[in-house]
Write a protein that holds these residues in place. Structure first.
Motif, PDB file in Angstrom:
ATOM      1  N   PHE A   9      -3.004   0.234  11.586  1.00 49.06           N
ATOM      2  CA  PHE A   9      -2.167   0.961  10.664  1.00 49.06           C
ATOM      3  C   PHE A   9      -2.929   2.253  10.537  1.00 49.06           C
ATOM      4  O   PHE A   9      -2.448   3.403  10.211  1.00 49.06           O
ATOM      5  CB  PHE A   9      -1.663   0.454   9.332  1.00 49.06           C
ATOM      6  CG  PHE A   9      -0.653  -0.671   9.697  1.00 49.06           C
ATOM      7  CD1 PHE A   9       0.428  -0.551  10.300  1.00 49.06           C
ATOM      8  CD2 PHE A   9      -1.165  -2.017   9.560  1.00 49.06           C
ATOM      9  CE1 PHE A   9       1.341  -1.819  10.344  1.00 49.06           C
ATOM     10  CE2 PHE A   9      -0.575  -3.159   9.654  1.00 49.06           C
ATOM     11  CZ  PHE A   9       0.841  -2.856  10.311  1.00 49.06           C
ATOM     12  N   THR A  10      -4.270   2.053  10.312  1.00 48.36           N
ATOM     13  CA  THR A  10      -5.134   3.363  10.187  1.00 48.36           C
ATOM     14  C   THR A  10      -6.140   3.282  11.054  1.00 48.36           C
ATOM     15  O   THR A  10      -6.915   2.380  11.174  1.00 48.36           O
ATOM     16  CB  THR A  10      -5.471   3.326   8.599  1.00 48.36           C
ATOM     17  OG1 THR A  10      -6.333   2.329   8.374  1.00 48.36           O
ATOM     18  CG2 THR A  10      -4.578   3.392   7.639  1.00 48.36           C
ATOM     19  N   LYS A  11      -6.673   4.679  11.593  1.00 44.68           N
ATOM     20  CA  LYS A  11      -7.590   4.760  12.460  1.00 44.68           C
ATOM     21  C   LYS A  11      -8.639   5.864  11.700  1.00 44.68           C
ATOM     22  O   LYS A  11      -7.978   6.866  11.272  1.00 44.68           O
ATOM     23  CB  LYS A  11      -7.046   5.178  13.798  1.00 44.68           C
ATOM     24  CG  LYS A  11      -6.410   4.265  14.478  1.00 44.68           C
ATOM     25  CD  LYS A  11      -6.975   2.968  15.035  1.00 44.68           C
ATOM     26  CE  LYS A  11      -6.288   2.144  15.998  1.00 44.68           C
ATOM     27  NZ  LYS A  11      -6.595   0.880  16.079  1.00 44.68           N
ATOM     28  N   ALA A  12      -9.912   5.717  11.608  1.00 45.68           N
ATOM     29  CA  ALA A  12     -10.746   6.401  11.036  1.00 45.68           C
ATOM     30  C   ALA A  12     -11.122   7.615  11.896  1.00 45.68           C
ATOM     31  O   ALA A  12     -11.264   7.192  12.953  1.00 45.68           O
ATOM     32  CB  ALA A  12     -12.037   5.751  10.341  1.00 45.68           C
ATOM     33  N   PRO A  13     -11.155   8.619  11.577  1.00 42.61           N
ATOM     34  CA  PRO A  13     -11.388   9.962  12.630  1.00 42.61           C
ATOM     35  C   PRO A  13     -12.885   9.667  12.718  1.00 42.61           C
ATOM     36  O   PRO A  13     -13.734   8.994  12.104  1.00 42.61           O
ATOM     37  CB  PRO A  13     -11.404  10.979  11.834  1.00 42.61           C
ATOM     38  CG  PRO A  13     -10.430  10.757  10.755  1.00 42.61           C
ATOM     39  CD  PRO A  13     -10.573   9.211  10.287  1.00 42.61           C
ATOM     40  N   ARG A  92       6.893   4.915   7.739  1.00 42.54           N
ATOM     41  CA  ARG A  92       6.409   3.724   8.248  1.00 42.54           C
ATOM     42  C   ARG A  92       5.112   3.229   7.285  1.00 42.54           C
ATOM     43  O   ARG A  92       5.076   2.102   7.005  1.00 42.54           O
ATOM     44  CB  ARG A  92       6.141   3.774   9.720  1.00 42.54           C
ATOM     45  CG  ARG A  92       5.755   2.435  10.227  1.00 42.54           C
ATOM     46  CD  ARG A  92       5.551   2.278  11.722  1.00 42.54           C
ATOM     47  NE  ARG A  92       6.583   2.717  12.378  1.00 42.54           N
ATOM     48  CZ  ARG A  92       7.504   2.097  13.115  1.00 42.54           C
ATOM     49  NH1 ARG A  92       7.097   0.642  13.184  1.00 42.54           N
ATOM     50  NH2 ARG A  92       8.400   2.531  14.012  1.00 42.54           N
ATOM     51  N   PHE A  93       4.182   4.015   7.518  1.00 36.89           N
ATOM     52  CA  PHE A  93       2.962   3.488   6.780  1.00 36.89           C
ATOM     53  C   PHE A  93       3.308   3.180   5.053  1.00 36.89           C
ATOM     54  O   PHE A  93       2.863   2.156   4.485  1.00 36.89           O
ATOM     55  CB  PHE A  93       1.748   4.478   6.713  1.00 36.89           C
ATOM     56  CG  PHE A  93       0.553   4.194   6.114  1.00 36.89           C
ATOM     57  CD1 PHE A  93      -0.424   3.298   6.480  1.00 36.89           C
ATOM     58  CD2 PHE A  93       0.310   4.661   4.484  1.00 36.89           C
ATOM     59  CE1 PHE A  93      -1.526   2.971   6.026  1.00 36.89           C
ATOM     60  CE2 PHE A  93      -0.817   4.152   4.077  1.00 36.89           C
ATOM     61  CZ  PHE A  93      -1.768   3.121   4.526  1.00 36.89           C
ATOM     62  N   ARG A  98       4.054  -0.423   0.713  1.00 40.29           N
ATOM     63  CA  ARG A  98       5.060  -1.137  -0.340  1.00 40.29           C
ATOM     64  C   ARG A  98       5.295  -2.653  -0.196  1.00 40.29           C
ATOM     65  O   ARG A  98       5.058  -3.172  -1.159  1.00 40.29           O
ATOM     66  CB  ARG A  98       6.365  -0.328  -0.299  1.00 40.29           C
ATOM     67  CG  ARG A  98       7.284  -0.905  -1.454  1.00 40.29           C
ATOM     68  CD  ARG A  98       8.788  -0.659  -0.979  1.00 40.29           C
ATOM     69  NE  ARG A  98       9.120  -1.653   0.021  1.00 40.29           N
ATOM     70  CZ  ARG A  98      10.474  -1.321   0.750  1.00 40.29           C
ATOM     71  NH1 ARG A  98      11.273  -0.476   0.196  1.00 40.29           N
ATOM     72  NH2 ARG A  98      10.853  -1.918   1.522  1.00 40.29           N
ATOM     73  N   ASP A  99       5.455  -3.101   0.938  1.00 40.31           N
ATOM     74  CA  ASP A  99       5.592  -4.488   1.133  1.00 40.31           C
ATOM     75  C   ASP A  99       4.371  -5.203   1.567  1.00 40.31           C
ATOM     76  O   ASP A  99       4.296  -6.510   1.907  1.00 40.31           O
ATOM     77  CB  ASP A  99       6.581  -4.444   2.377  1.00 40.31           C
ATOM     78  CG  ASP A  99       8.046  -3.873   2.221  1.00 40.31           C
ATOM     79  OD1 ASP A  99       8.170  -3.831   0.892  1.00 40.31           O
ATOM     80  OD2 ASP A  99       8.792  -3.772   3.166  1.00 40.31           O
ATOM     81  N   GLU A 100       3.060  -4.591   1.100  1.00 38.00           N
ATOM     82  CA  GLU A 100       1.834  -5.136   1.446  1.00 38.00           C
ATOM     83  C   GLU A 100       1.291  -5.834   2.742  1.00 38.00           C
ATOM     84  O   GLU A 100       0.976  -6.850   2.809  1.00 38.00           O
ATOM     85  CB  GLU A 100       1.658  -6.170   0.346  1.00 38.00           C
ATOM     86  CG  GLU A 100       1.960  -5.636  -1.229  1.00 38.00           C
ATOM     87  CD  GLU A 100       1.601  -6.550  -2.383  1.00 38.00           C
ATOM     88  OE1 GLU A 100       0.720  -7.421  -2.072  1.00 38.00           O
ATOM     89  OE2 GLU A 100       2.294  -6.446  -3.207  1.00 38.00           O
ATOM     90  N   PHE A 101       2.072  -5.218   3.639  1.00 39.73           N
ATOM     91  CA  PHE A 101       1.817  -5.384   4.954  1.00 39.73           C
ATOM     92  C   PHE A 101       2.147  -6.872   5.471  1.00 39.73           C
ATOM     93  O   PHE A 101       1.259  -7.408   6.031  1.00 39.73           O
ATOM     94  CB  PHE A 101       0.236  -5.195   5.395  1.00 39.73           C
ATOM     95  CG  PHE A 101      -0.204  -3.608   5.417  1.00 39.73           C
ATOM     96  CD1 PHE A 101       0.052  -2.907   6.539  1.00 39.73           C
ATOM     97  CD2 PHE A 101      -0.850  -3.193   4.146  1.00 39.73           C
ATOM     98  CE1 PHE A 101      -0.169  -1.428   6.221  1.00 39.73           C
ATOM     99  CE2 PHE A 101      -1.071  -1.958   3.831  1.00 39.73           C
ATOM    100  CZ  PHE A 101      -0.819  -0.776   4.993  1.00 39.73           C
ATOM    101  N   CYS A 102       3.177  -7.163   4.868  1.00 35.77           N
ATOM    102  CA  CYS A 102       3.673  -8.642   5.217  1.00 35.77           C
ATOM    103  C   CYS A 102       5.166  -8.496   5.551  1.00 35.77           C
ATOM    104  O   CYS A 102       5.958  -7.825   4.812  1.00 35.77           O
ATOM    105  CB  CYS A 102       3.150  -9.577   4.220  1.00 35.77           C
ATOM    106  SG  CYS A 102       4.071  -9.679   2.691  1.00 35.77           S
ATOM    107  N   CYS A 103       5.830  -9.311   6.365  1.00 36.84           N
ATOM    108  CA  CYS A 103       7.048  -9.737   6.813  1.00 36.84           C
ATOM    109  C   CYS A 103       7.829 -10.196   5.369  1.00 36.84           C
ATOM    110  O   CYS A 103       7.318 -10.887   4.720  1.00 36.84           O
ATOM    111  CB  CYS A 103       7.288 -10.343   7.483  1.00 36.84           C
ATOM    112  SG  CYS A 103       9.121 -11.111   7.998  1.00 36.84           S
TER     113      CYS A 103
END
Length: 194
Positions: A9-13, A92-93, A98-103
């Motif tokens: 979900f996140t890529k560090a520059p 999307r992020f 909000r849903d704590e990265f879970c289904c």
């Protein structure tokens, strides 16, 4: 799933890979927790030179110019307070955060997509109150059916989050690397355990 699911979900520059600086607001709190408010060392040095930040902690490494030598900042605090946004953007992020990265149907933590609770085919709209994070198997199972028809149930009802709520949720997901000089500034306002 191999590796840390958050890296999807996140890529560090690239510039953050060596000597990033933690950026604090004028109240000494990070601008954001997830993703953590970091600047490349070049931006931190420039902001310090322009007198926009105060340097609170430094790395052992130095940078040199013809006229000066400066230790690379590891923690900087803004001189002017940046007011946090009250309205949370519907992205999307932010939805996954909000849903704590879970289904929201089965609780799985990988292979996430999003699902309309009331399907668009049935008149459902794309909004905070009708979209949830869902793993691919649950999303496929639900398809364009209602919750009752699919036999699925929501773990919690979807709703619009506040900016402070997302900030607090983001604190549950620390980045893969935390420099020791940052620790005093990341969780100082957390509730202490008895």
């Amino acid at each position: 799933m191999d590796g840390d699911f958050r890296t999807n979900f996140t890529k560090a520059p690239g510039a953050l890979k060596q000597h990033p600086a933690l950026v604090l607001n004028a109240d000494y709190r990070p601008l954001s927790y997830y993703p953590l408010s970091l600047w490349p060392w070049q931006d931190a040095v420039k902001a310090a030179f322009l007198d926009r930040v105060d340097i609170i902690a430094e790395y052992d490494e130095v940078v040199r110019s013809p006229s000066m030598t400066l230790r690379i900042p590891s923690v900087v605090v803004l001189k002017d307070y940046v007011k946090p946004q009250k309205r949370v953007a519907f992205t999307r992020f932010n939805l996954f955060l909000r849903d704590e990265f879970c289904c929201q149907y089965c609780g799985a933590k990988g292979d996430l997509t999003f699902d309309h609770v009331v399907p668009r085919a049935a008149g459902g709209i794309t909004s905070w109150e009708n979209v949830v994070a869902a793993c691919a198997p649950c999303n496929l199972r639900k398809g364009s059916k209602s919750l009752r028809q699919s036999g699925l149930a929501l773990r919690k009802p979807p709703r619009r989050p506040g900016s402070q709520e997302l900030l607090n949720i983001g604190r549950k997901f620390p980045p893969n690397h935390l420099h020791e000089s940052w620790m005093d500034f990341l969780y100082w306002d957390a509730e202490l355990e008895a």
